[in-house]
Each structure stands twice: as C-alpha cells, then as structure tokens.
Design a protein around this motif. Structure first.
Motif, PDB file in Angstrom:
ATOM      1  N   ARG A 131      12.227  -5.201  -2.116  1.00 13.70           N
ATOM      2  CA  ARG A 131      11.421  -4.343  -1.319  1.00 13.70           C
ATOM      3  C   ARG A 131       9.995  -4.974  -0.849  1.00 13.70           C
ATOM      4  N   GLN A 132       9.436  -5.655  -1.747  1.00 14.51           N
ATOM      5  CA  GLN A 132       8.023  -6.262  -1.872  1.00 14.51           C
ATOM      6  C   GLN A 132       8.163  -7.200  -0.756  1.00 14.51           C
ATOM      7  N   GLY A 182      10.322  -7.506   1.600  1.00  7.65           N
ATOM      8  CA  GLY A 182      10.572  -6.968   2.573  1.00  7.65           C
ATOM      9  C   GLY A 182       9.384  -6.337   3.521  1.00  7.65           C
ATOM     10  N   ARG A 183       8.510  -5.864   2.943  1.00  3.94           N
ATOM     11  CA  ARG A 183       7.419  -5.176   3.320  1.00  3.94           C
ATOM     12  C   ARG A 183       6.276  -6.440   3.678  1.00  3.94           C
ATOM     13  N   ASN A 197      15.362  -5.389  -7.219  1.00  3.98           N
ATOM     14  CA  ASN A 197      15.322  -4.325  -6.163  1.00  3.98           C
ATOM     15  C   ASN A 197      13.844  -4.100  -5.963  1.00  3.98           C
ATOM     16  N   ARG A 198      12.910  -4.099  -6.695  1.00  2.00           N
ATOM     17  CA  ARG A 198      11.611  -3.643  -6.147  1.00  2.00           C
ATOM     18  C   ARG A 198      10.969  -5.314  -5.546  1.00  2.00           C
TER      19      ARG A 198
END
Length: 112
Positions: free
Chosen positions: A11-12, A14-15, A7-8
C-alpha cells in the motif's frame, strides 16, 4: 529484527509518487523512481528509529523495500492462484451437475 507487513508495504509503494527526474547540474541524465523525500516519508520510520534520510536513497534500503514488495506479491499471487484453482474446480463440479440435471430433466419430460 522486526517482520515486515507485506500488505502494508505494498500500500505504501502504491501511494508513493514515482516520476522521472534529474539532479541539478545534470540536466541530460534522467532517473526514474521516487524522490528521496517521498521514499523517506513512506519508509523512514519503523517505530523504533529512523531509516535513511530525506535527501538520499540508500541502495540497501531501496533494495530491501523492493525485495519485501516482491515477496509480498509472490505470496499474494500464490493465494490468488489457489483461489482461482478452487473456483475452477467448483465451476467444473457445477458444470457436471448442470449436465446431470439437464439429463434428468429430459428423462422426466419424456415420462410426462
């Protein structure tokens, strides 16, 4: 060996800024994806040491992040499918219950 927090990682990713670009001296050859600096900023440190550098995209690191991201999405997809199945089953039960309630209501209306 350390486990990857999928999940982390998502997110990375995605950013991360993704773009199309070319190397200096190769103006007609385009590439897609992150710049080495952005990839390194997102994944260059795992708490134990440095991974890669900010001037190169190492294919094995890029591939590893890609596979970890795909795996995280597979797990997320499986979870969402299970939740969707549960919602559909609940919807079917509620629909059956609504039909039964409608039949009872009609029977009561006829009695009254």
């Amino acid at each position: 060996f350390l486990p990857i927090d999928g999940n982390r990682l998502l997110r990375q990713i995605g950013r991360m800024r993704l773009s199309t670009w070319n190397y200096k001296g190769q103006p007609h050859i385009r590439h897609y994806g992150p710049m080495a600096q952005d990839f390194f900023a997102a994944f260059g440190h795992d708490g134990l040491g440095q991974i890669g550098c900010d001037t190169l995209l190492y294919s094995h690191d890029f591939t590893g992040v890609t596979f970890a991201g795909v795996q995280a999405l597979v797990h997320e997809n499986e979870k969402l499918r299970a939740e969707l199945t549960a919602v559909k089953n609940q919807q079917a039960r509620l629909q059956t219950q609504a039909v039964a309630n409608e039949q009872r209501l009609r029977a009561l209306e006829q009695v009254l």
